[in-house]
Design a protein around this motif. Structure first.
Motif, PDB file in Angstrom:
ATOM      1  N   ASP A   8      54.965  30.835  32.103  1.00 14.68           N
ATOM      2  CA  ASP A   8      54.281  29.672  32.764  1.00 14.68           C
ATOM      3  C   ASP A   8      55.311  29.755  33.950  1.00 14.68           C
ATOM      4  O   ASP A   8      56.685  29.452  34.064  1.00 14.68           O
ATOM      5  CB  ASP A   8      54.643  28.531  32.009  1.00 14.68           C
ATOM      6  CG  ASP A   8      54.017  27.312  32.474  1.00 14.68           C
ATOM      7  OD1 ASP A   8      54.210  26.840  33.906  1.00 14.68           O
ATOM      8  OD2 ASP A   8      53.313  26.356  32.043  1.00 14.68           O
TER       9      ASP A   8
ATOM     10  N   TRP B   4      55.197  37.793  32.378  1.00 12.91           N
ATOM     11  CA  TRP B   4      54.017  36.954  32.193  1.00 12.91           C
ATOM     12  C   TRP B   4      54.678  35.682  31.685  1.00 12.91           C
ATOM     13  O   TRP B   4      55.634  35.734  30.800  1.00 12.91           O
ATOM     14  CB  TRP B   4      53.172  37.382  31.468  1.00 12.91           C
ATOM     15  CG  TRP B   4      51.948  38.485  31.963  1.00 12.91           C
ATOM     16  CD1 TRP B   4      52.245  39.692  32.275  1.00 12.91           C
ATOM     17  CD2 TRP B   4      50.637  37.930  32.002  1.00 12.91           C
ATOM     18  NE1 TRP B   4      51.197  40.219  32.761  1.00 12.91           N
ATOM     19  CE2 TRP B   4      50.027  39.384  32.914  1.00 12.91           C
ATOM     20  CE3 TRP B   4      49.678  37.260  31.872  1.00 12.91           C
ATOM     21  CZ2 TRP B   4      48.828  39.637  33.050  1.00 12.91           C
ATOM     22  CZ3 TRP B   4      48.461  37.352  32.282  1.00 12.91           C
ATOM     23  CH2 TRP B   4      47.869  38.627  32.791  1.00 12.91           C
TER      24      TRP B   4
ATOM     25  N   ARG C 171      53.056  23.182  25.975  1.00  6.76           N
ATOM     26  CA  ARG C 171      52.102  24.030  26.377  1.00  6.76           C
ATOM     27  C   ARG C 171      52.417  24.970  27.628  1.00  6.76           C
ATOM     28  O   ARG C 171      53.026  24.561  28.613  1.00  6.76           O
ATOM     29  CB  ARG C 171      50.738  23.487  26.693  1.00  6.76           C
ATOM     30  CG  ARG C 171      50.306  22.662  25.419  1.00  6.76           C
ATOM     31  CD  ARG C 171      48.825  21.929  25.733  1.00  6.76           C
ATOM     32  NE  ARG C 171      48.498  21.437  24.668  1.00  6.76           N
ATOM     33  CZ  ARG C 171      47.201  20.756  24.531  1.00  6.76           C
ATOM     34  NH1 ARG C 171      46.495  20.456  25.513  1.00  6.76           N
ATOM     35  NH2 ARG C 171      46.910  20.038  23.338  1.00  6.76           N
ATOM     36  N   LEU C 172      52.358  26.306  27.358  1.00  7.53           N
ATOM     37  CA  LEU C 172      52.344  27.162  28.454  1.00  7.53           C
ATOM     38  C   LEU C 172      51.360  27.852  28.953  1.00  7.53           C
ATOM     39  O   LEU C 172      50.150  28.100  28.467  1.00  7.53           O
ATOM     40  CB  LEU C 172      53.269  28.446  28.161  1.00  7.53           C
ATOM     41  CG  LEU C 172      54.757  28.140  27.243  1.00  7.53           C
ATOM     42  CD1 LEU C 172      55.317  29.287  26.839  1.00  7.53           C
ATOM     43  CD2 LEU C 172      55.567  27.249  28.260  1.00  7.53           C
ATOM     44  N   ARG C 173      51.223  27.857  30.295  1.00  5.04           N
ATOM     45  CA  ARG C 173      49.958  28.599  30.867  1.00  5.04           C
ATOM     46  C   ARG C 173      50.435  29.849  31.672  1.00  5.04           C
ATOM     47  O   ARG C 173      51.118  29.992  32.682  1.00  5.04           O
ATOM     48  CB  ARG C 173      49.532  27.686  32.082  1.00  5.04           C
ATOM     49  CG  ARG C 173      49.114  26.283  32.006  1.00  5.04           C
ATOM     50  CD  ARG C 173      48.473  25.524  33.088  1.00  5.04           C
ATOM     51  NE  ARG C 173      49.596  25.219  33.939  1.00  5.04           N
ATOM     52  CZ  ARG C 173      50.168  24.121  33.740  1.00  5.04           C
ATOM     53  NH1 ARG C 173      49.992  23.295  32.930  1.00  5.04           N
ATOM     54  NH2 ARG C 173      51.146  23.901  34.875  1.00  5.04           N
ATOM     55  N   ASN C 174      50.476  30.745  30.737  1.00  2.00           N
ATOM     56  CA  ASN C 174      50.729  32.215  31.203  1.00  2.00           C
ATOM     57  C   ASN C 174      50.096  32.920  32.195  1.00  2.00           C
ATOM     58  O   ASN C 174      48.720  32.861  32.459  1.00  2.00           O
ATOM     59  CB  ASN C 174      50.832  33.025  29.987  1.00  2.00           C
ATOM     60  CG  ASN C 174      51.878  32.557  28.939  1.00  2.00           C
ATOM     61  OD1 ASN C 174      53.001  32.419  29.290  1.00  2.00           O
ATOM     62  ND2 ASN C 174      51.494  32.653  27.589  1.00  2.00           N
ATOM     63  N   GLN C 175      50.805  33.481  33.152  1.00  2.00           N
ATOM     64  CA  GLN C 175      50.006  34.320  34.182  1.00  2.00           C
ATOM     65  C   GLN C 175      51.255  35.385  34.820  1.00  2.00           C
ATOM     66  O   GLN C 175      52.434  35.019  34.361  1.00  2.00           O
ATOM     67  CB  GLN C 175      49.818  33.444  35.445  1.00  2.00           C
ATOM     68  CG  GLN C 175      50.998  32.547  35.848  1.00  2.00           C
ATOM     69  CD  GLN C 175      50.446  31.491  36.845  1.00  2.00           C
ATOM     70  OE1 GLN C 175      49.799  32.100  37.738  1.00  2.00           O
ATOM     71  NE2 GLN C 175      51.253  30.396  36.999  1.00  2.00           N
TER      72      GLN C 175
END
Length: 367
Positions: free
Chosen positions: A259, A257, A216-220
């Motif tokens: 993780d 953008w 799982r990636l937490r894109n920012q």
């Protein structure tokens, strides 16, 4: 189901089969399946098979329709028992719908993974027995990978664990006899080895998540230039010569953008790979085109032969001069692909240059 046995032997180069939505013409579809398919009727006679089944078994099944299937296809388990007699598809409980996939053998030792399905009439009698089969190569490859994993992990864990245990025992038993410099050196060695253990366990967990599709990636939004400079700073803090590193920034800050923790992991693995195997200076360049943020990590070492430039991303790959677990670059590729990008080894005259392309701009869900 069709009543004409020969219809089960049809296919792309046979006579037209008509409307493929008609159950009587299902064979037009099974010819395109990657698995072998064999069908027998209520009396146990072979109705037909697709070409893939013939390839897997090495038996001309479609020329032997009408014969008893257990004679045409003598499947046995690993104890030498006839699968047809053990399973008895046409007898036994009328609630049975088939059998799970099993590793079965043919005469001559050929192995196949075979599953079955029993099609029953309204009175619960068996009208057709359908077998699906596939090669055992995939499973054998997975088993070899598991053996390689256990072997690699055992080897990689043994050295740091032995070091940690030895130094900790020495400190406990001889604390008063050791000089402060000796204590500091041993404690630093313990810390280095525990970090190595933690890294190995983390890589194994990442590989498990990547292979299972559970990463799982937490894109920012990410300041990639600051991130690169921070990772180079960490390498210098770890004792590497600061003059060995060069960061070439982009004319304009790229819009990336992703993780951040995973991007850090990509950079860290590539930098450590360049320092460990490259020799000489290490240059990290940051760029951008119309679609991608581009990272180049170049070293001045012996380089990577053309025939190995794809293999370096394989799990457990180690060249003749390379050490470590052989997992770092495999993890890099998995993390880059999880971001929708790609990584490759460029053809350069000196050293090795890894190019990472990551999609520029925010993900589509945020546009």
């Amino acid at each position: 189901m069709p009543s004409d046995p020969q219809r089960y032997g049809g296919g792309p180069d046979d006579e037209p089969v008509g409307d493929v939505t008609d159950p009587a013409n299902w064979v037009a579809l099974v010819e395109y399946l990657p698995e072998g398919v064999v069908v027998a009727d209520a009396s146990g006679a072979l109705l037909g098979a697709n070409r893939r089944a013939e390839q897997l078994t090495g038996i001309p099944l479609r020329s032997r329709t009408g014969e008893q299937v257990d004679r045409v296809l003598p499947l046995c388990d690993h104890q030498g028992r006839s699968w047809w007699q053990v399973q008895d598809p046409w007898g036994g409980l009328t609630t049975r719908t088939g059998s799970p996939e099993q590793d079965l053998r043919l005469q001559g030792g050929r192995s196949l993974l075979v599953a079955s399905r029993f099609q029953r009439a309204a009175d619960r009698s068996v009208e057709h027995v359908v077998l699906t089969m596939r090669s055992t190569r995939g499973r054998e490859r997975a088993e070899r990978d598991s053996v390689a994993l256990i072997s690699t992990v055992s080897h990689e864990l043994r050295s740091p664990l032995t070091s940690v245990r030895g130094f900790s025992r020495t400190l406990r038993q001889r604390w008063g006899q050791l000089a402060d410099e000796q204590k500091q050196w041993m404690l630093q060695a313990i810390e280095t080895d525990t970090q190595r253990l933690s890294r190995l366990v983390g890589e194994l967990l990442d590989i498990s998540r990547i292979d299972a599709g559970r990463l799982r990636l937490r894109n920012q939004p990410i300041d990639i230039t600051a991130l690169v400079e921070d990772q180079v700073g960490r390498m210098i803090s770890a004792g590497h010569d600061p003059d060995r590193f060069e960061v070439v920034g982009a004319p304009e800050p790229p819009e990336l953008w992703g993780d951040q923790d995973r991007i850090v992991q990509i950079l860290s693995n590539l930098l450590e790979n360049a320092v460990r195997h490259g020799g000489g200076s290490v240059t990290v360049s940051i760029g951008q085109d119309s679609e991608n943020v581009i990272l180049l990590v170049a070293d001045q070492g012996p380089g990577i032969p053309p025939e190995d430039r794809e293999a370096v991303f394989s799990r457990f790959w180690q060249g003749s001069t390379r050490g470590g677990s052989g997992l770092g670059l495999h993890v890099v590729r998995g993390l880059v692909q999880a971001h929708g990008g790609r990584v490759e080894v460029l053809d350069v005259p000196v050293g090795a240059t890894f190019r990472v392309l990551l999609p520029a701009g925010p993900p589509e869900s945020l546009r």
